[in-house]
Write a protein that holds these residues in place. Structure first.
Motif, PDB file in Angstrom:
ATOM      1  N   GLY A   1       0.922  -1.361   0.116  1.00 57.35           N
ATOM      2  CA  GLY A   1      -0.006  -0.229   0.039  1.00 57.35           C
ATOM      3  C   GLY A   1       0.771   1.198   0.046  1.00 57.35           C
ATOM      4  N   ALA A   2       2.011   1.231   0.136  1.00 58.57           N
ATOM      5  CA  ALA A   2       2.925   2.102   0.029  1.00 58.57           C
ATOM      6  C   ALA A   2       2.672   3.176  -1.420  1.00 58.57           C
ATOM      7  CB  ALA A   2       4.394   1.957   0.283  1.00 58.57           C
ATOM      8  N   ILE A   3       2.557   2.573  -2.332  1.00 59.78           N
ATOM      9  CA  ILE A   3       2.359   3.189  -3.682  1.00 59.78           C
ATOM     10  C   ILE A   3       0.893   3.032  -4.371  1.00 59.78           C
ATOM     11  CG2 ILE A   3       3.112   3.350  -5.981  1.00 59.78           C
ATOM     12  CD1 ILE A   3       5.985   2.327  -5.207  1.00 59.78           C
ATOM     13  N   LYS A   4       0.240   3.964  -4.449  1.00 59.69           N
ATOM     14  CA  LYS A   4      -0.931   3.819  -4.840  1.00 59.69           C
ATOM     15  C   LYS A   4      -1.236   4.414  -6.259  1.00 59.69           C
ATOM     16  CE  LYS A   4      -3.558   3.440  -0.752  1.00 59.69           C
ATOM     17  NZ  LYS A   4      -2.814   3.072   0.102  1.00 59.69           N
ATOM     18  N   ILE A   5      -1.803   4.235  -7.220  1.00 61.82           N
ATOM     19  CA  ILE A   5      -1.971   4.704  -8.690  1.00 61.82           C
ATOM     20  C   ILE A   5      -3.526   4.705  -9.018  1.00 61.82           C
ATOM     21  CG2 ILE A   5      -1.541   4.440 -11.059  1.00 61.82           C
ATOM     22  CD1 ILE A   5       1.273   3.305 -10.238  1.00 61.82           C
ATOM     23  N   ARG A   6      -3.918   5.875  -9.430  1.00 70.77           N
ATOM     24  CA  ARG A   6      -5.426   5.898  -9.973  1.00 70.77           C
ATOM     25  C   ARG A   6      -5.317   6.273 -11.419  1.00 70.77           C
ATOM     26  NH1 ARG A   6      -9.972   6.565  -7.101  1.00 70.77           N
ATOM     27  NH2 ARG A   6      -8.806   6.640  -4.963  1.00 70.77           N
ATOM     28  N   LEU A   7      -6.181   5.685 -11.977  1.00 72.70           N
ATOM     29  CA  LEU A   7      -6.324   6.087 -13.603  1.00 72.70           C
ATOM     30  C   LEU A   7      -7.541   6.927 -13.896  1.00 72.70           C
ATOM     31  CD1 LEU A   7      -5.912   2.441 -15.092  1.00 72.70           C
ATOM     32  CD2 LEU A   7      -4.089   4.165 -14.633  1.00 72.70           C
ATOM     33  N   SER A   8      -7.567   7.573 -14.768  1.00 71.30           N
ATOM     34  CA  SER A   8      -8.962   8.255 -14.972  1.00 71.30           C
ATOM     35  C   SER A   8      -9.586   7.841 -16.274  1.00 71.30           C
ATOM     36  CB  SER A   8      -8.610   9.918 -15.103  1.00 71.30           C
ATOM     37  OG  SER A   8      -7.640   9.969 -16.538  1.00 71.30           O
TER      38      SER A   8
ATOM     39  N   PRO B   1       0.878  11.168 -18.419  1.00 68.35           N
ATOM     40  CA  PRO B   1       1.239  11.421 -17.033  1.00 68.35           C
ATOM     41  C   PRO B   1      -0.198  12.303 -16.510  1.00 68.35           C
ATOM     42  CG  PRO B   1       2.933  12.015 -18.248  1.00 68.35           C
ATOM     43  CD  PRO B   1       1.954  11.680 -19.231  1.00 68.35           C
ATOM     44  N   ASP B   2      -0.981  13.074 -17.204  1.00 72.94           N
ATOM     45  CA  ASP B   2      -2.060  13.819 -16.621  1.00 72.94           C
ATOM     46  C   ASP B   2      -3.294  12.812 -16.300  1.00 72.94           C
ATOM     47  OD1 ASP B   2      -2.825  13.814 -19.215  1.00 72.94           O
ATOM     48  OD2 ASP B   2      -2.989  15.815 -19.641  1.00 72.94           O
ATOM     49  N   GLU B   3      -3.206  11.670 -16.969  1.00 74.74           N
ATOM     50  CA  GLU B   3      -4.401  10.666 -16.845  1.00 74.74           C
ATOM     51  C   GLU B   3      -3.942   9.737 -15.657  1.00 74.74           C
ATOM     52  OE1 GLU B   3      -6.209  10.043 -21.161  1.00 74.74           O
ATOM     53  OE2 GLU B   3      -3.984   9.106 -20.743  1.00 74.74           O
ATOM     54  N   ILE B   4      -2.972   9.763 -15.157  1.00 78.92           N
ATOM     55  CA  ILE B   4      -2.568   8.841 -14.030  1.00 78.92           C
ATOM     56  C   ILE B   4      -1.749   9.549 -12.814  1.00 78.92           C
ATOM     57  CG2 ILE B   4      -0.720   6.957 -13.872  1.00 78.92           C
ATOM     58  CD1 ILE B   4      -1.044   6.630 -16.950  1.00 78.92           C
ATOM     59  N   GLU B   5      -2.505   9.238 -11.843  1.00 76.08           N
ATOM     60  CA  GLU B   5      -1.984   9.898 -10.417  1.00 76.08           C
ATOM     61  C   GLU B   5      -1.371   8.806  -9.782  1.00 76.08           C
ATOM     62  OE1 GLU B   5      -4.723  12.591  -7.961  1.00 76.08           O
ATOM     63  OE2 GLU B   5      -5.056  10.582  -7.318  1.00 76.08           O
TER      64      GLU B   5
ATOM     65  N   SER C   1       0.820   8.199  -6.186  1.00 74.69           N
ATOM     66  CA  SER C   1       0.927   8.505  -4.828  1.00 74.69           C
ATOM     67  C   SER C   1       2.119   7.669  -3.966  1.00 74.69           C
ATOM     68  CB  SER C   1      -0.056   8.887  -3.959  1.00 74.69           C
ATOM     69  OG  SER C   1      -0.919   7.680  -3.918  1.00 74.69           O
ATOM     70  N   GLY C   2       2.922   8.061  -3.519  1.00 78.51           N
ATOM     71  CA  GLY C   2       4.087   7.415  -2.912  1.00 78.51           C
ATOM     72  C   GLY C   2       5.351   7.171  -3.552  1.00 78.51           C
ATOM     73  N   THR C   3       6.290   6.850  -3.078  1.00 79.40           N
ATOM     74  CA  THR C   3       7.624   6.962  -3.787  1.00 79.40           C
ATOM     75  C   THR C   3       8.265   5.624  -3.864  1.00 79.40           C
ATOM     76  OG1 THR C   3       7.773   9.196  -2.749  1.00 79.40           O
ATOM     77  CG2 THR C   3       9.967   7.887  -3.804  1.00 79.40           C
ATOM     78  N   GLY C   4       8.655   5.066  -5.148  1.00 80.08           N
ATOM     79  CA  GLY C   4       9.188   3.842  -5.579  1.00 80.08           C
ATOM     80  C   GLY C   4      10.740   3.879  -5.602  1.00 80.08           C
ATOM     81  N   VAL C   5      11.172   2.739  -6.096  1.00 85.46           N
ATOM     82  CA  VAL C   5      12.475   2.759  -6.330  1.00 85.46           C
ATOM     83  C   VAL C   5      12.634   2.727  -8.003  1.00 85.46           C
ATOM     84  CG1 VAL C   5      14.535   1.347  -6.212  1.00 85.46           C
ATOM     85  CG2 VAL C   5      12.951   1.532  -4.212  1.00 85.46           C
ATOM     86  N   GLY C   6      13.388   3.511  -8.607  1.00 89.90           N
ATOM     87  CA  GLY C   6      13.378   3.655  -9.678  1.00 89.90           C
ATOM     88  C   GLY C   6      14.527   2.605 -10.446  1.00 89.90           C
ATOM     89  N   TYR C   7      14.322   1.953 -11.679  1.00 92.63           N
ATOM     90  CA  TYR C   7      15.507   1.275 -12.210  1.00 92.63           C
ATOM     91  C   TYR C   7      15.566   1.698 -13.649  1.00 92.63           C
ATOM     92  CZ  TYR C   7      17.829  -2.748 -14.320  1.00 92.63           C
ATOM     93  OH  TYR C   7      18.602  -3.374 -14.987  1.00 92.63           O
ATOM     94  N   VAL C   8      16.413   2.278 -14.216  1.00 95.87           N
ATOM     95  CA  VAL C   8      16.600   2.695 -15.577  1.00 95.87           C
ATOM     96  C   VAL C   8      17.294   1.630 -16.401  1.00 95.87           C
ATOM     97  CG1 VAL C   8      17.441   4.301 -17.219  1.00 95.87           C
ATOM     98  CG2 VAL C   8      16.766   4.981 -14.880  1.00 95.87           C
TER      99      VAL C   8
END
Ligand SMILES: [Zn+2]
Length: 112
Positions: A11-18, A44-48, A50-57
């Motif tokens: 639950g640390a990262i939550k994503i909402r789609l419009s 990106p303006d359709e996808i919210e 919240s929370g901070t993840g770990v990025g891997y490029v």
């Protein structure tokens, strides 16, 4: 933003789609074939997020794949260059009703 909300396991990262996804993309690239993610895409303006993840490029440095630092679930990717204007969200972090009956599309990312 209203719409479907999903999230990582802890639950640390939550994503909402419009928007309502219309297909689920499976990709056979070196990352996706390991994670088993099913992708939907939007601007990106359709996808919210919240929370901070770990990025891997990944190797070609076009995308940052994000996962939760606590539970490890892959949640989404963002373009390294924001001008790309699209991002991907792992449909598997949402309730199955959102994606289980969508047409699946296989993207041959391994050969891009
Ligand atoms: Zn988590």
């Amino acid at each position: 933003m209203t719409g479907e909300q999903g999230g990582c396991h802890c639950g640390a990262i939550k994503i909402r789609l419009s928007f309502n996804p219309v297909e689920a993309t499976e990709c056979d690239c070196s990352i996706c074939r390991r994670t088993g993610a099913l992708w939907t895409y939007g601007s990106p303006d359709e996808i919210e997020v919240s929370g901070t993840g770990v990025g891997y490029v990944q190797g070609d440095a076009t995308l940052t794949n994000w996962h939760c630092g606590t539970c490890g679930i892959i949640t989404h990717w963002t373009p390294v260059n924001p001008e790309y204007g699209r991002m991907g969200v792992n449909l598997r972090i949402f309730a199955t009703e959102l994606w289980e009956n969508l047409p699946q599309k296989l993207v041959d990312g391994a050969n891009w």
